[in-house]
Design an enzyme around this catalytic site. Structure first.
Site, PDB file in Angstrom:
ATOM      1  N   GLY A  35      53.383   2.218  74.569  1.00 20.84           N
ATOM      2  CA  GLY A  35      54.143   3.118  75.430  1.00 20.84           C
ATOM      3  C   GLY A  35      55.320   3.758  74.706  1.00 20.84           C
ATOM      4  O   GLY A  35      55.258   4.091  73.519  1.00 20.84           O
ATOM      5  N   SER A  36      56.441   3.894  75.414  1.00 21.22           N
ATOM      6  CA  SER A  36      57.565   4.708  74.950  1.00 21.22           C
ATOM      7  C   SER A  36      58.261   4.182  73.706  1.00 21.22           C
ATOM      8  O   SER A  36      59.073   4.904  73.114  1.00 21.22           O
ATOM      9  CB  SER A  36      58.592   4.870  76.078  1.00 21.22           C
ATOM     10  OG  SER A  36      58.039   5.632  77.134  1.00 21.22           O
ATOM     11  N   VAL A  37      58.007   2.937  73.289  1.00 22.22           N
ATOM     12  CA  VAL A  37      58.644   2.452  72.060  1.00 22.22           C
ATOM     13  C   VAL A  37      58.093   3.179  70.831  1.00 22.22           C
ATOM     14  O   VAL A  37      58.643   3.043  69.731  1.00 22.22           O
ATOM     15  CB  VAL A  37      58.468   0.921  71.888  1.00 22.22           C
ATOM     16  CG1 VAL A  37      59.230   0.173  72.962  1.00 22.22           C
ATOM     17  CG2 VAL A  37      57.005   0.518  71.879  1.00 22.22           C
ATOM     18  N   MET A  38      57.060   3.988  71.017  1.00 22.95           N
ATOM     19  CA  MET A  38      56.552   4.809  69.921  1.00 22.95           C
ATOM     20  C   MET A  38      57.326   6.120  69.762  1.00 22.95           C
ATOM     21  O   MET A  38      57.222   6.798  68.739  1.00 22.95           O
ATOM     22  CB  MET A  38      55.069   5.148  70.149  1.00 22.95           C
ATOM     23  CG  MET A  38      54.105   4.015  69.873  1.00 22.95           C
ATOM     24  SD  MET A  38      54.028   3.543  68.122  1.00 22.95           S
ATOM     25  CE  MET A  38      55.055   2.088  68.121  1.00 22.95           C
ATOM     26  N   LYS A  39      58.110   6.478  70.758  1.00 24.35           N
ATOM     27  CA  LYS A  39      58.783   7.782  70.724  1.00 24.35           C
ATOM     28  C   LYS A  39      59.737   7.949  69.543  1.00 24.35           C
ATOM     29  O   LYS A  39      59.765   9.020  68.921  1.00 24.35           O
ATOM     30  CB  LYS A  39      59.509   8.030  72.051  1.00 24.35           C
ATOM     31  CG  LYS A  39      58.546   8.281  73.212  1.00 24.35           C
ATOM     32  CD  LYS A  39      59.268   8.357  74.551  1.00 24.35           C
ATOM     33  CE  LYS A  39      58.266   8.579  75.686  1.00 24.35           C
ATOM     34  NZ  LYS A  39      58.888   8.496  77.016  1.00 24.35           N
TER      35      LYS A  39
END
Length: 555
Positions: free
Chosen positions: A281-285
């Site tokens: 999820g968003s920890v890849m942003k």
């Protein structure tokens, strides 16, 4: 005439008897000498196995996490046991007569009566003097840290062979080699004197792990408390040194006590931090943002219009928590905007994003050598469809492990130099190429600092005395028929201190309650509970002074 015949007959008989005696003496003294000596010696002198301890496992400071303690196993020679002996042996050992009788029928010369007894308990059985019953010194594995380090250390079987974790991965180095010695036994089989050593035993090699037991206890306590209080099904924490890749702590819930085999279940024994993969999820942003900044097309203050809070890509709809309107790149990270991240990603080449993720170690083994480690999933498309490119940018359509996340963020935090995870202190520290420039690494960390500040999604991770750069992540879990509506994976990845990074900590909570499941609400507080105690233990100097402390100092 008759007297002569009798005389000659007696002579012949005597000569024959003499010949028999001479032949018997010759046979005993010459022809069968070695055999008879061996048979005689075997009645009182035998060769015994000398077992040696398995190598010890310690943490980075020498604290033991796995040691071998001497025990005695009682065994018997079925050929020497009588019917009455079975009854006496059963009463003394606590093993049923039926079991011992069955073993006696199945084995010809060796059978275990009972194994791994305390030496005093074994002596009580041997003192009965039952013929054919002997004691054998062996070693039993004991784990001083118990459940706290069980997933990474693993276990051995009853024969002291590695079955899980480090015990299995490095079984060859840890295994000992038994020796032999000759001993003199008394009439009831007890050793009364050592004759000599035939072959020297060799203890297993001691191994030092990169774990810091102090941090391991902290991480274990905070994770277990959080999982229990919120009623989640499980969770993982990984702490890593950003400069060396050393795994400082790795814990999971549910857990198991390796000293109590009766309580073990396959689900509890799984090292989820290395074997379970999930969509991050968003920890890849922040990683995608690094690609955007390196492309030269974007700056941290570049503005993206995220209105009206959703967008269609083919048959798919991407949504934000609400309509954030215009956000600069820093704001996209602060608010964790899927729309803003998707628009940035669509302006890039899909292959460039994939290359960055792969160069950070995603979609491949960390090389740590742990049995059953998952490599994750990082699909590489020949032609990138917009929805694939956008979803990959904010952590959907790919799969990672908590350890892979910690390794990737360590590279981001240390100025962009690739590091490889390390679990043994004597393994080489491998620093790879410059994956992200130092300038861009600093810019992304500065963006991540806003996540824990007012208005960000991870304010629960804020520390009083240390700067923090972090990122929250929340994803729907994947099932056999697609995404679950009410099951989530909640994540927080934090770097501290943000101004001079030392440690990356990844917190993953599996299936938190459906009414409070965001990473900032369930995973970030666990990070806070661990790091506010861990950084002082590591001797890290504070880089912030809380306003209250500053006011008190001015008085």
């Amino acid at each position: 005439m008759l007297a002569n015949w009798r005389f000659h007959f007696v002579q012949i008989v005597l000569l024959a008897l003499l010949a028999v005696v001479i032949w018997r003496v010759l046979s005993l003294q010459v022809l069968e000498k070695e055999f008879l000596i061996d048979q005689g010696t075997s009645r009182w002198q035998r060769a015994e196995v000398i077992n040696a301890p398995r190598g010890m496992l310690t943490d980075r400071h020498g604290e033991p996490v796995a040691v071998s303690t001497p025990v005695v196993s009682v065994w018997a020679d079925p050929r020497e046991l009588g019917e009455s002996d079975i009854s006496r042996l059963a009463a003394a050992s606590g093993v049923s007569e039926r079991t011992l009788a069955a073993r006696r029928q199945q084995h010809r010369a060796f059978m275990y009566v009972t194994r791994h007894l305390a030496p005093s308990d074994a002596e009580e059985i041997l003192a009965l003097g039952i013929p054919g019953v002997y004691g054998l010194t062996e070693y039993k594995r004991y784990y001083p840290a118990g459940e706290v380090a069980s997933h990474i250390v693993g276990i051995t079987d009853i024969d002291d062979r590695g079955q899980e974790g480090i015990e299995l991965a490095y079984d060859r180095q840890l295994q000992s080699r038994a020796g032999k010695k000759e001993v003199i036994r008394d009439l009831i089989g007890r050793s009364v004197r050592d004759v000599g050593e035939l072959e020297a035993p060799k203890a297993g090699r001691d191994l030092s792990l990169t774990l810091d037991l102090r941090l391991q206890y902290l991480a274990y306590r905070e994770l277990k408390k959080a999982v229990t209080q919120m009623g989640a099904t499980g969770g993982s924490v990984v702490m890593m040194d950003v400069h060396t890749g050393d795994v400082l702590a790795m814990v999971n819930q549910p857990g198991f006590n390796p000293n109590n085999r009766a309580s073990m279940t396959p689900a509890a024994m799984r090292n989820r931090a290395m074997t379970d993969q999930f969509e991050p999820g968003s920890v890849m942003k922040p990683i995608t943002m690094a690609v955007a900044l390196q492309s030269g097309q974007f700056r941290p203050d570049t503005v993206i219009d995220t209105s009206p809070g959703y967008m269609r890509l083919g048959s798919y709809t991407i949504r934000d928590f609400r309509n954030y309107g215009e956000l600069d790149l820093t704001g996209i990270i602060t608010k964790s905007s899927n729309i803003g991240m998707a628009k940035v990603a669509l302006a890039l080449e899909g292959q460039d994003i994939w290359d960055m993720l792969y160069s950070l170690g995603l979609g491949q083994s960390t090389g740590i050598g742990y049995p059953g480690e998952a490599v994750g999933r990082l699909p590489n498309q020949v032609e990138w469809r917009p929805v694939e490119q956008a979803s990959m940018a904010y952590g959907y359509g790919i799969a990672v492990t908590p350890l892979q996340l910690a390794q990737a963020y360590s590279t981001l935090a240390n100025g962009g130099h690739k590091v490889n995870a390390r679990i043994l202190m004597d393994a080489p520290i491998e620093t790879g190429p410059q994956v992200i420039s130092g300038e861009i690494s600093s810019q992304v960390l500065a963006m991540m600092e806003t996540v824990v500040q007012p208005g960000g999604t991870g304010t629960s991770a804020t520390l009083d005395w240390f700067s923090v750069a972090g990122k929250t992540g929340t994803v729907h879990k994947v099932g056999g028929e697609g995404y679950f509506d009410d099951r989530y994976m909640s994540t927080f990845v934090g770097v501290a201190p943000a101004q001079n990074p030392e440690v990356v900590t990844v917190v993953v909570i599996n299936e938190p309650p459906s009414d409070a499941y965001y990473g900032g609400r369930v995973a970030a507080p666990v990070f806070n509970g661990i790091m506010r105690q861990a950084l002082p233990l590591l001797g890290v100097e504070p880089d912030l002074i809380p306003p209250q402390a500053r006011m008190e100092g001015d008085q």
